[in-house]
Scaffold this motif. Sequence first.
Motif, PDB file in Angstrom:
ATOM      1  N   UNK A 108      -7.028  -8.543  12.451  1.00 39.79           N
ATOM      2  CA  UNK A 108      -5.599  -8.250  12.546  1.00 39.79           C
ATOM      3  C   UNK A 108      -5.492  -6.797  12.984  1.00 39.79           C
ATOM      4  N   UNK A 109      -4.848  -6.552  14.104  1.00 36.55           N
ATOM      5  CA  UNK A 109      -4.709  -5.196  14.653  1.00 36.55           C
ATOM      6  C   UNK A 109      -3.262  -4.750  14.457  1.00 36.55           C
ATOM      7  N   UNK A 110      -3.091  -3.520  13.966  1.00 36.53           N
ATOM      8  CA  UNK A 110      -1.757  -2.996  13.698  1.00 36.53           C
ATOM      9  C   UNK A 110      -1.733  -1.495  13.882  1.00 36.53           C
ATOM     10  N   UNK A 111      -0.530  -0.945  13.959  1.00 40.96           N
ATOM     11  CA  UNK A 111      -0.352   0.503  13.902  1.00 40.96           C
ATOM     12  C   UNK A 111       0.826   0.787  12.985  1.00 40.96           C
ATOM     13  N   UNK A 112       1.089   2.036  12.760  1.00 39.21           N
ATOM     14  CA  UNK A 112       2.203   2.409  11.890  1.00 39.21           C
ATOM     15  C   UNK A 112       3.066   3.450  12.582  1.00 39.21           C
ATOM     16  N   UNK A 113       4.292   3.506  12.164  1.00 40.49           N
ATOM     17  CA  UNK A 113       5.207   4.541  12.629  1.00 40.49           C
ATOM     18  C   UNK A 113       6.098   4.903  11.452  1.00 40.49           C
ATOM     19  N   UNK A 114       6.756   6.022  11.581  1.00 40.04           N
ATOM     20  CA  UNK A 114       7.665   6.445  10.519  1.00 40.04           C
ATOM     21  C   UNK A 114       9.085   6.385  11.050  1.00 40.04           C
ATOM     22  N   UNK A 115       9.963   5.919  10.215  1.00 34.33           N
ATOM     23  CA  UNK A 115      11.357   5.770  10.578  1.00 34.33           C
ATOM     24  C   UNK A 115      12.193   6.510   9.539  1.00 34.33           C
ATOM     25  N   UNK A 116      13.178   7.302   9.980  1.00 29.14           N
ATOM     26  CA  UNK A 116      14.004   7.993   8.979  1.00 29.14           C
ATOM     27  C   UNK A 116      14.801   6.986   8.164  1.00 29.14           C
TER      28      UNK A 116
ATOM     29  N   UNK B 178       7.704   4.082   6.205  1.00 32.48           N
ATOM     30  CA  UNK B 178       6.586   3.760   7.083  1.00 32.48           C
ATOM     31  C   UNK B 178       6.714   2.305   7.510  1.00 32.48           C
ATOM     32  N   UNK B 179       6.630   2.109   8.802  1.00 31.37           N
ATOM     33  CA  UNK B 179       6.762   0.787   9.389  1.00 31.37           C
ATOM     34  C   UNK B 179       5.394   0.351   9.906  1.00 31.37           C
ATOM     35  N   UNK B 180       4.979  -0.865   9.574  1.00 32.00           N
ATOM     36  CA  UNK B 180       3.733  -1.433  10.090  1.00 32.00           C
ATOM     37  C   UNK B 180       4.090  -2.360  11.236  1.00 32.00           C
ATOM     38  N   UNK B 181       3.486  -2.114  12.394  1.00 33.98           N
ATOM     39  CA  UNK B 181       3.703  -2.931  13.581  1.00 33.98           C
ATOM     40  C   UNK B 181       2.468  -3.788  13.817  1.00 33.98           C
ATOM     41  N   UNK B 182       2.603  -5.103  13.682  1.00 32.65           N
ATOM     42  CA  UNK B 182       1.491  -6.014  13.957  1.00 32.65           C
ATOM     43  C   UNK B 182       1.364  -6.136  15.471  1.00 32.65           C
TER      44      UNK B 182
ATOM     45  N   UNK C  61       0.840  -1.204   0.000  1.00 31.75           N
ATOM     46  CA  UNK C  61       0.000   0.000   0.000  1.00 31.75           C
ATOM     47  C   UNK C  61       0.871   1.250   0.000  1.00 31.75           C
ATOM     48  N   UNK C  62       0.439   2.237  -0.744  1.00 37.06           N
ATOM     49  CA  UNK C  62       1.177   3.500  -0.790  1.00 37.06           C
ATOM     50  C   UNK C  62       0.909   4.357   0.435  1.00 37.06           C
ATOM     51  N   UNK C  63      -0.302   4.232   0.993  1.00 31.11           N
ATOM     52  CA  UNK C  63      -0.651   4.997   2.188  1.00 31.11           C
ATOM     53  C   UNK C  63      -1.856   4.342   2.862  1.00 31.11           C
ATOM     54  N   UNK C  64      -2.181   4.804   4.053  1.00 28.67           N
ATOM     55  CA  UNK C  64      -3.275   4.206   4.815  1.00 28.67           C
ATOM     56  C   UNK C  64      -4.632   4.473   4.172  1.00 28.67           C
ATOM     57  N   UNK C  65      -4.807   5.626   3.546  1.00 26.90           N
ATOM     58  CA  UNK C  65      -6.090   5.920   2.899  1.00 26.90           C
ATOM     59  C   UNK C  65      -6.393   4.928   1.782  1.00 26.90           C
ATOM     60  N   UNK C  66      -5.360   4.455   1.105  1.00 23.41           N
ATOM     61  CA  UNK C  66      -5.548   3.474   0.039  1.00 23.41           C
ATOM     62  C   UNK C  66      -6.174   2.187   0.583  1.00 23.41           C
ATOM     63  N   UNK C  67      -5.873   1.855   1.826  1.00 23.84           N
ATOM     64  CA  UNK C  67      -6.388   0.621   2.423  1.00 23.84           C
ATOM     65  C   UNK C  67      -7.910   0.616   2.520  1.00 23.84           C
ATOM     66  N   UNK C  68      -8.503   1.778   2.698  1.00 24.25           N
ATOM     67  CA  UNK C  68      -9.956   1.865   2.902  1.00 24.25           C
ATOM     68  C   UNK C  68     -10.758   1.306   1.731  1.00 24.25           C
TER      69      UNK C  68
END
Length: 93
Positions: A57-65, A80-84, A23-30
């Motif tokens: 499946x529950x997850x969050x995201x974070x950004x990493x340089x 962008x990092x997805x944390x399961x 996915x390019x971004x979270x909005x695309x997931x919708x």
Amino acid sequence: MSTRNGGKRAKLFQKRLFVLENALNLDELRTLPGHYHRLTEIRRGQWACSLDQPFRLVFNTSRSPLIAEGAYGLVESELTVVNIIEIVNYHGK
């Protein structure tokens, strides 16, 4: 849980991971299969998608340089990092 349901959940889990990875971004997931949605209240900041009912499946995201070699030298961007977090029936039914 029967083996059949575990196998079904595992296949859906793999599909959802593939979608998250591409996915390019979270909005695309919708708009994609899996009913991706933001969670609220005590799960604010988390997202969920459907697996086999009633599991999510529950997850969050974070950004990493990320430092990458660009055409003009080193360039800093964000990865962008997805944390399961978990696979759960959070409705408790």
